[in-house]
Design an enzyme around this catalytic site. Sequence first.
Site, PDB file in Angstrom:
ATOM      1  N   PHE A   1      31.267  28.011  32.868  1.00 32.55           N
ATOM      2  CA  PHE A   1      31.238  29.180  33.770  1.00 32.55           C
ATOM      3  C   PHE A   1      29.861  29.403  34.413  1.00 32.55           C
ATOM      4  O   PHE A   1      28.932  28.665  34.180  1.00 32.55           O
ATOM      5  CB  PHE A   1      31.784  30.431  33.078  1.00 32.55           C
ATOM      6  CG  PHE A   1      30.948  31.025  31.971  1.00 32.55           C
ATOM      7  CD1 PHE A   1      29.731  30.505  31.618  1.00 32.55           C
ATOM      8  CD2 PHE A   1      31.410  32.136  31.288  1.00 32.55           C
ATOM      9  CE1 PHE A   1      28.970  31.066  30.611  1.00 32.55           C
ATOM     10  CE2 PHE A   1      30.664  32.704  30.279  1.00 32.55           C
ATOM     11  CZ  PHE A   1      29.457  32.168  29.945  1.00 32.55           C
ATOM     12  N   GLU A   2      29.785  30.376  35.259  1.00 27.87           N
ATOM     13  CA  GLU A   2      28.574  30.675  36.037  1.00 27.87           C
ATOM     14  C   GLU A   2      28.139  29.457  36.846  1.00 27.87           C
ATOM     15  O   GLU A   2      26.945  29.188  36.989  1.00 27.87           O
ATOM     16  CB  GLU A   2      27.435  31.101  35.101  1.00 27.87           C
ATOM     17  CG  GLU A   2      27.802  32.287  34.249  1.00 27.87           C
ATOM     18  CD  GLU A   2      26.887  33.450  34.488  1.00 27.87           C
ATOM     19  OE1 GLU A   2      26.112  33.409  35.456  1.00 27.87           O
ATOM     20  OE2 GLU A   2      26.969  34.415  33.719  1.00 27.87           O
ATOM     21  N   GLY A   3      29.073  28.709  37.334  1.00 26.54           N
ATOM     22  CA  GLY A   3      28.748  27.464  38.034  1.00 26.54           C
ATOM     23  C   GLY A   3      28.759  26.353  37.013  1.00 26.54           C
ATOM     24  O   GLY A   3      27.966  26.375  36.075  1.00 26.54           O
TER      25      GLY A   3
END
Lengths: 439, 633
Positions: B437-439
């Site tokens: 997540f978060e990229g």
Amino acid sequence: MVHQVLRRFHGSAARPESRPPPPPPPGDLRERKPDRWVVARGDDPFERAARRDAKTKAAFASAVDAFAEGDKRRRGHVEFIYAALRRMAEFGVERDLAVYNRLLDVFPKEAFVPRNYVQRMFNHYPRQQECAVQILEQMETHGLLPNVETKVLLVQTFGEKSHPLRKYQRMMYWFPKFKHVNPFPVPRQLPQDPVDLARLSLARIANDLDAKVTVYQMPYTDVTETGEEISFPHIVGSQSPDQRELLARHDPSRPVFVEGPFPLWLRTTCVYYYVLRADPLPPGEKVEEPYDPERSLYYPLQLSLDLDRDMGDLGDDFSVDDVDEGPVFAMCMTGRGDQATLNQWISGLQETNAVLGRVPTLFRLDAGPRELQGGPAAAAAQGEPPHPHPEAEPWVPGGGEEEPAGPPRQEADVTLEEEPPPPPPQSSERPPGRRVNNG
Amino acid sequence: MNINRVINYKSFEIGKSLLAFNLRRNGRRVFTPHQYRSIKTHARSLAYAKDLFLGQLNKVTTAEVFPYPEIGNEELEELNQFVAPVEKFFNEDVDSKKIDEDAKIPAETLDGLKELGLFGMQVPEEYGGLGLSNTMYARLGEITALDGSIAVTLAAHQAIGLKGILIAGTEAQKEKYLPKLASGEHVAAFCLTEPGSGSDAASIQTRATLSDDGKHYLLNGSKMWISNGGFADIMTVFAKTEVVGPDGVKKDKMTAFIVERAFGGITSGLPEDKLGIRGSNTCEVAYDNVPVPLENVIGEVGGGFKVAMNILNSGRFSMGSSGAGMMKKLIEMTAEYASTRKQFNKRLSEFGMIQEKFALMAMNAFVMESMAYLTAGMMDRPEVPDCSLEAAIVKVFSSEGSWICVSEALQILGGLGFTKNYAYERYLRDCRILLIFEGTNEILRMYIALTGMQYAGKILTGKIKEMKKGNVVLALAMMGQKLRGSFGGTMDFGLTGKDGPVHPSLEDSAKKLEQNVYNFGSVVESVLYRYGKTIVDEQLVLKRVADVIINMYAMTAVLSRASRSICIGLRNHDHEVLLANTFCTEVYFKNNYMMAQLQKHAPENNDANIKKIAEQVLEKRAYICSHPLDRTF
């Protein structure tokens, strides 16, 4: 010679030439001469076997057995084997390894094995060796790999360093290497149902795992009020999501074309397909999608640099898939390639491709190959077995006991010694009959 | 080459150095808890990591990372006051096992978190939050990370959920929403991802259309994988709106909205059943004609892309400290086991291969921690520096480090670690999301490498063009440079020595860093020379570039931190020096290997083969080898 020919014609009720000979093994120039073996014996055990039961493997085997057991000395076995090789396709055993091994077993054992160095040095029993090589050759033609039994038989018959064994070794070396050399193998047994065949062919052309094959119409026949029978051909089409997307982006002011028929060969069968395509955009009108800097949330999709790729790293960019020849939007196969049928396909496509309603659709259909569809190739494509030939039909079931249509046969006596013209490939089913008629 | 650069960019450097020195001085003095940020207009760009792409370390850029940032005594005390109760709460009142099993955080636990103020850590005090600086936020992140579900719930709430209001909201919006969000009365969520759109903003389908009376927008569409989506009261939703561009052409552009659940028309799907962080709530959220008032637009209409990017870029840095927090806890737990369990009359801790695992965990924790607080410290400097590159580096390094270490910790316990009786398997599951997540790490590597390439490319374009034209003098200079490099000539950027910021006991490591940086400069140059702007398509090259820069930033962080620790005499600083030196040596060789690969062309460095394998597999969408037992005859 003439005497022998006469004897054959008058003495034998089997009349071997009345039956279409099997496709000759390639390279065998003797196939047009009457079998010497049959000529010598005046009797055809294969014919006899076929008369007893149908033309099956069992019948063929019984014929071979009959020969092997009938004569201890196995006189004329080379001629017999050549004859047998020629009849194999007819009995449907041309791809049966056991039968080939059985044929090899006809050779007397150990008789042809060289016993001293002089024999070994020269070609020992060349006729027999050549015959055995011919068996292997025919196996090769049909893509049949020999097994250990074959080897044992060859060693027993011809010895360790004979020509047939060399042939065997070469086959064992190359065959496995080439077995999977074709990345797009065609199944040996093509589906009989035309719809299934079309599915297979379309999947083969498209080579896209996403492409979806849709049956727009199953073949059926309908009887109209006037009692006329109308048959509706099958329509099977294929389109991938990418193609659909391409079509959706197509400029509605530019026409799309339905083109065809184009041939596709599947082994010995030829089928035809049609494509829906457009012309490539002229270079001036190509619109590159502009770079949207607000597209990727995480990283830049382009760098604003005034530097191009170095020459040394350009690489080999040519790709066969990336040639500018206009998009193909869909493909189809149908039992009847007229405009009405193809129009039905297009309206079927329109359900998932709304744009087709607005795009002018032009039909550019070639007439030529459609005629071919009446030929045997197309008949095969329609799912009928390739062999039954309408003209051969009345001659087969009776088994040749009674003699139909006398006159042509008599003329045959005269013209037989002429070297006949090579039979045209499509009517190769019955060259002798035709020869007779021509005479 | 260096001389060339100095000549070329002299004016630029001087200007920047003046600016930077001023700030540096200010920065040390004015170290207030983080005040609210306005949307960045002229972010002073910190250039340390970017400058590494040029193969240089000069006084200006090194001043950004040396000495290691620290906080004042008052802040530290204030922070410790926060930390103690939070730590106590997590140790005593949080039952992570139950949260994981029930896939739900109990209401009491959430209430406890709210009471501690953890829902408003970075919300300024004037809006009722704790007003923590990035550094302090990172510190608390170490503790909240002890339970992955809680950490993610909190992060979704404040690191991304309410961040939009915080950095781009108007005063009215802040006053209206922040107090309730800070107290935890309302929970926030960040709604960007859609079924058809992950990182591709162009494929966002959710639409906001102006209502007939022009008073509000009507929001339609659905979002998926929304953390806190099941119960969030306030959502930052991104949707396409029609905007008339400057040329009068109507275009769809993304806009950010503050959407309250109370507006009506919002339905949440069932929570997803996940591998890890099971206690956090992730679900689909659908919007059906949700009326959103005009004043709830965050930033400008059509300016949603920038808002989204800023939120995403600012949320990542804390993962380093979270990972370190988790690692520290794991080391304690496994060390206990390894020191008591006996096999062959020896403790596990006496076996070399077990010791290696502890060294690895300690080293990773140390590096993560160093990077996280270095970056947080840089972000806390006044004038809102742009640290997104560094933050991404921290995220990639720490997520991967955590994954490896958790797996090693589990390994130390052998079969026991594999059972549900111990927490290791839960840590392993929870930790897996960090890489995603978060990229995802892949995307962030692209971001890291391309940001640097863009920066270096702008500066090097002139020189490379000159070389391509066949400038003999330049080419000869390059040759000489290369030769010197290959004969083991070392580069001195002044990290060590009399005035150097690195302590002498770390001199070797600093030299290694300098050497790496120097080589990296020429690698970047040759990569740019070879690929130019088509470098964006060379993902395998970019991956290595990113890995090298990540490693070099990590080296910098540990050197900086260990130097400070020695200088001020922190407890066990000799251990830090040991860790730093070990890490630098290890990474130095890895970097050299990767850079050697980068210098080679595709067939030699295996890239071409790797691509070909993948192409052949993907063409058939299957593993295509014949079975080893298959035969052809």
